[in-house]
Motif scaffolding. Sequence first.
Motif, PDB file in Angstrom:
ATOM      1  N   PHE A   1       0.839  -1.204   0.000  1.00 39.37           N
ATOM      2  CA  PHE A   1       0.000   0.000   0.000  1.00 39.37           C
ATOM      3  C   PHE A   1       0.876   1.256   0.000  1.00 39.37           C
ATOM      4  O   PHE A   1       0.654   2.189  -0.778  1.00 39.37           O
ATOM      5  CB  PHE A   1      -0.893  -0.025   1.251  1.00 39.37           C
TER       6      PHE A   1
ATOM      7  N   THR B   1      -5.710   0.881  -9.478  1.00 42.85           N
ATOM      8  CA  THR B   1      -4.258   0.683  -9.358  1.00 42.85           C
ATOM      9  C   THR B   1      -3.889  -0.776  -9.645  1.00 42.85           C
ATOM     10  O   THR B   1      -4.299  -1.686  -8.909  1.00 42.85           O
ATOM     11  CB  THR B   1      -3.799   1.088  -7.939  1.00 42.85           C
TER      12      THR B   1
ATOM     13  N   TYR C   1     -16.349   6.395   2.577  1.00 49.98           N
ATOM     14  CA  TYR C   1     -15.498   6.722   3.733  1.00 49.98           C
ATOM     15  C   TYR C   1     -14.369   7.596   3.212  1.00 49.98           C
ATOM     16  O   TYR C   1     -13.671   7.233   2.275  1.00 49.98           O
ATOM     17  CB  TYR C   1     -15.002   5.460   4.459  1.00 49.98           C
TER      18      TYR C   1
ATOM     19  N   ILE D   1     -11.324  -4.245   3.416  1.00 49.49           N
ATOM     20  CA  ILE D   1     -12.789  -4.085   3.437  1.00 49.49           C
ATOM     21  C   ILE D   1     -13.435  -5.174   2.572  1.00 49.49           C
ATOM     22  O   ILE D   1     -14.495  -5.714   2.912  1.00 49.49           O
ATOM     23  CB  ILE D   1     -13.172  -2.661   2.988  1.00 49.49           C
TER      24      ILE D   1
ATOM     25  N   SER E   1      -3.868   7.449   0.697  1.00 48.19           N
ATOM     26  CA  SER E   1      -3.654   7.091   2.092  1.00 48.19           C
ATOM     27  C   SER E   1      -2.353   6.293   2.154  1.00 48.19           C
ATOM     28  O   SER E   1      -2.026   5.583   1.196  1.00 48.19           O
ATOM     29  CB  SER E   1      -4.827   6.232   2.586  1.00 48.19           C
TER      30      SER E   1
ATOM     31  N   GLU F   1     -17.695  -2.627  -4.596  1.00 49.11           N
ATOM     32  CA  GLU F   1     -16.706  -1.842  -3.857  1.00 49.11           C
ATOM     33  C   GLU F   1     -15.846  -1.072  -4.862  1.00 49.11           C
ATOM     34  O   GLU F   1     -15.277  -1.684  -5.781  1.00 49.11           O
ATOM     35  CB  GLU F   1     -15.818  -2.754  -2.997  1.00 49.11           C
TER      36      GLU F   1
ATOM     37  N   GLY G   1      -8.174  -1.482  -2.918  1.00 54.41           N
ATOM     38  CA  GLY G   1      -6.836  -1.450  -2.312  1.00 54.41           C
ATOM     39  C   GLY G   1      -6.301  -2.852  -2.113  1.00 54.41           C
ATOM     40  O   GLY G   1      -6.381  -3.711  -3.010  1.00 54.41           O
TER      41      GLY G   1
ATOM     42  N   CYS H   1     -11.826   1.987 -13.858  1.00 56.24           N
ATOM     43  CA  CYS H   1     -12.254   3.180 -13.112  1.00 56.24           C
ATOM     44  C   CYS H   1     -13.682   2.993 -12.592  1.00 56.24           C
ATOM     45  O   CYS H   1     -14.528   2.389 -13.264  1.00 56.24           O
ATOM     46  CB  CYS H   1     -12.182   4.402 -14.023  1.00 56.24           C
TER      47      CYS H   1
ATOM     48  N   GLY I   1     -12.510   0.938  -5.371  1.00 51.76           N
ATOM     49  CA  GLY I   1     -11.224   1.187  -4.722  1.00 51.76           C
ATOM     50  C   GLY I   1     -10.950   0.188  -3.617  1.00 51.76           C
ATOM     51  O   GLY I   1     -10.930   0.541  -2.436  1.00 51.76           O
TER      52      GLY I   1
ATOM     53  N   PRO J   1      -3.581   0.931   4.641  1.00 50.92           N
ATOM     54  CA  PRO J   1      -4.987   0.539   4.452  1.00 50.92           C
ATOM     55  C   PRO J   1      -5.868   0.991   5.618  1.00 50.92           C
ATOM     56  O   PRO J   1      -5.371   1.284   6.710  1.00 50.92           O
ATOM     57  CB  PRO J   1      -4.926  -0.994   4.395  1.00 50.92           C
TER      58      PRO J   1
ATOM     59  N   ILE K   1     -18.768   9.969 -11.598  1.00 49.33           N
ATOM     60  CA  ILE K   1     -18.832   8.747 -10.776  1.00 49.33           C
ATOM     61  C   ILE K   1     -20.096   8.752  -9.912  1.00 49.33           C
ATOM     62  O   ILE K   1     -20.786   7.740  -9.790  1.00 49.33           O
ATOM     63  CB  ILE K   1     -17.550   8.587  -9.932  1.00 49.33           C
TER      64      ILE K   1
ATOM     65  N   VAL L   1      -4.079   9.181  -6.285  1.00 52.03           N
ATOM     66  CA  VAL L   1      -5.030   8.096  -6.558  1.00 52.03           C
ATOM     67  C   VAL L   1      -5.205   7.205  -5.328  1.00 52.03           C
ATOM     68  O   VAL L   1      -6.319   6.837  -4.955  1.00 52.03           O
ATOM     69  CB  VAL L   1      -4.545   7.251  -7.772  1.00 52.03           C
ATOM     70  N   VAL L   2      -4.102   6.883  -4.654  1.00 51.47           N
ATOM     71  CA  VAL L   2      -4.179   5.965  -3.505  1.00 51.47           C
ATOM     72  C   VAL L   2      -4.628   6.715  -2.245  1.00 51.47           C
ATOM     73  O   VAL L   2      -5.413   6.199  -1.442  1.00 51.47           O
ATOM     74  CB  VAL L   2      -2.829   5.241  -3.307  1.00 51.47           C
TER      75      VAL L   2
ATOM     76  N   GLY M   1     -14.054   3.950  -1.258  1.00 51.49           N
ATOM     77  CA  GLY M   1     -12.935   4.611  -0.581  1.00 51.49           C
ATOM     78  C   GLY M   1     -12.142   5.463  -1.550  1.00 51.49           C
ATOM     79  O   GLY M   1     -11.077   5.958  -1.208  1.00 51.49           O
TER      80      GLY M   1
HETATM   81  C1  LIG Z   1      -7.917   5.353   0.342  1.00 49.64           C
HETATM   82  S1  LIG Z   1      -7.557   3.944  -0.708  1.00 49.64           S
HETATM   83  C2  LIG Z   1      -8.705   2.763   0.020  1.00 49.64           C
HETATM   84  C3  LIG Z   1      -8.216   1.348  -0.169  1.00 49.64           C
HETATM   85  C4  LIG Z   1      -8.946   0.266   0.651  1.00 49.64           C
HETATM   86  N1  LIG Z   1     -10.337   0.151   0.279  1.00 49.64           N
HETATM   87  C5  LIG Z   1      -8.826   0.525   2.132  1.00 49.64           C
HETATM   88  O1  LIG Z   1      -9.827   0.949   2.733  1.00 49.64           O
HETATM   89  O2  LIG Z   1      -7.761   0.301   2.682  1.00 49.64           O
HETATM   90  C6  LIG Z   1      -8.326   4.432  -2.233  1.00 49.64           C
HETATM   91  C7  LIG Z   1      -8.358   3.350  -3.305  1.00 49.64           C
HETATM   92  O3  LIG Z   1      -9.123   3.803  -4.419  1.00 49.64           O
HETATM   93  C8  LIG Z   1      -8.467   3.448  -5.646  1.00 49.64           C
HETATM   94  N2  LIG Z   1      -8.943   4.398  -6.666  1.00 49.64           N
HETATM   95  C9  LIG Z   1      -8.673   5.723  -6.771  1.00 49.64           C
HETATM   96  N3  LIG Z   1      -9.360   6.265  -7.793  1.00 49.64           N
HETATM   97  C10 LIG Z   1     -10.102   5.274  -8.341  1.00 49.64           C
HETATM   98  C11 LIG Z   1     -11.038   5.205  -9.414  1.00 49.64           C
HETATM   99  N4  LIG Z   1     -11.349   6.289 -10.138  1.00 49.64           N
HETATM  100  N5  LIG Z   1     -11.624   4.022  -9.695  1.00 49.64           N
HETATM  101  C12 LIG Z   1     -11.323   2.895  -8.972  1.00 49.64           C
HETATM  102  N6  LIG Z   1     -10.444   2.909  -7.944  1.00 49.64           N
HETATM  103  C13 LIG Z   1      -9.843   4.070  -7.630  1.00 49.64           C
HETATM  104  C14 LIG Z   1      -6.995   3.554  -5.280  1.00 49.64           C
HETATM  105  O4  LIG Z   1      -6.174   2.851  -6.169  1.00 49.64           O
HETATM  106  C15 LIG Z   1      -6.999   2.974  -3.868  1.00 49.64           C
HETATM  107  O5  LIG Z   1      -6.901   1.568  -3.905  1.00 49.64           O
END
Ligand SMILES: C[S@@+](CC[C@H](N)C(=O)[O-])C[C@H]1O[C@@H](n2cnc3c(N)ncnc32)[C@H](O)[C@@H]1O
Length: 195
Positions: A8, A75, A149, A55, A21, A47, A51, A96, A49, A24, A132, A18-19, A118
């Motif tokens: 992560f 990602t 969240y 979750i 955080s 779900e 990660g 996406c 995102g 996790p 979105i 994009v990530v 997320g």
């Molecule tokens: C804050 S992390 C949350 C990850 C995980 N669900 C957790 O709670 O630990 C945000 C996640 O959203 C993904 N993400 C960001 N933009 C996105 C998009 N447009 N479509 C799909 N996933 C996306 C990122 O790659 C990352 O895995």
Amino acid sequence: MRNDNWTFFQAFLRSPQVVASVIPSSSFVERRVVRAADAMRASVVVELGGGTGGITRSLLKATGSHSRLLVIERTAKFIEHLQMIGDSRLDVVHGCASSIGAELQRRGYPAADSVISGIPFSTMPEALGVEIIAAVHDALAPGGRFVAYQFTDRVVDYARPVMGAPAVEYELCNVPPLRLFTWRKEGNPRGLNGA
Ligand SMILES: C[S@@+](CC[C@H](N)C(=O)[O-])C[C@H]1O[C@@H](n2cnc3c(N)ncnc32)[C@H](O)[C@@H]1O
């Protein structure tokens, strides 16, 4: 879990916007999200995102044996982690969140009972955030729930015109603390007459 944290963190360094955080979500967030999404009663859960899948695993524990969980993750590095969960109810898509409608349709699912997100609405372009939210609203079944969240309330700016004001919860046991915003789509849940 240590391996998840390292993966992560590396993904965050490569793509911080994009990530969004450095580690996790905590197990406290996982439990709160599952409850807010009413995942125990959902047949189709999406779900956005996933990660490294914390979750995702909690959702799979909470949902029934005939439920379906579709995870859309942008990602590439996280995709193999999610696929390694190895549950026949789980379907992982590299793409996406805006493709939620097309991905549900491809699998023959009429709608989602719960959508959990997320993804960082605060760091993405406004046009993508608006797109979105519209796609999530279209994808939800009547009475379905959308749970986001987030570290900021930007998602509310995008979602309020479409879905109204959310219920708000705080989870302090997370790095950093975050808020859960929950919307319920208008209408009665499938199979219920609202009585
Ligand atoms: C804050 S992390 C949350 C990850 C995980 N669900 C957790 O709670 O630990 C945000 C996640 O959203 C993904 N993400 C960001 N933009 C996105 C998009 N447009 N479509 C799909 N996933 C996306 C990122 O790659 C990352 O895995």
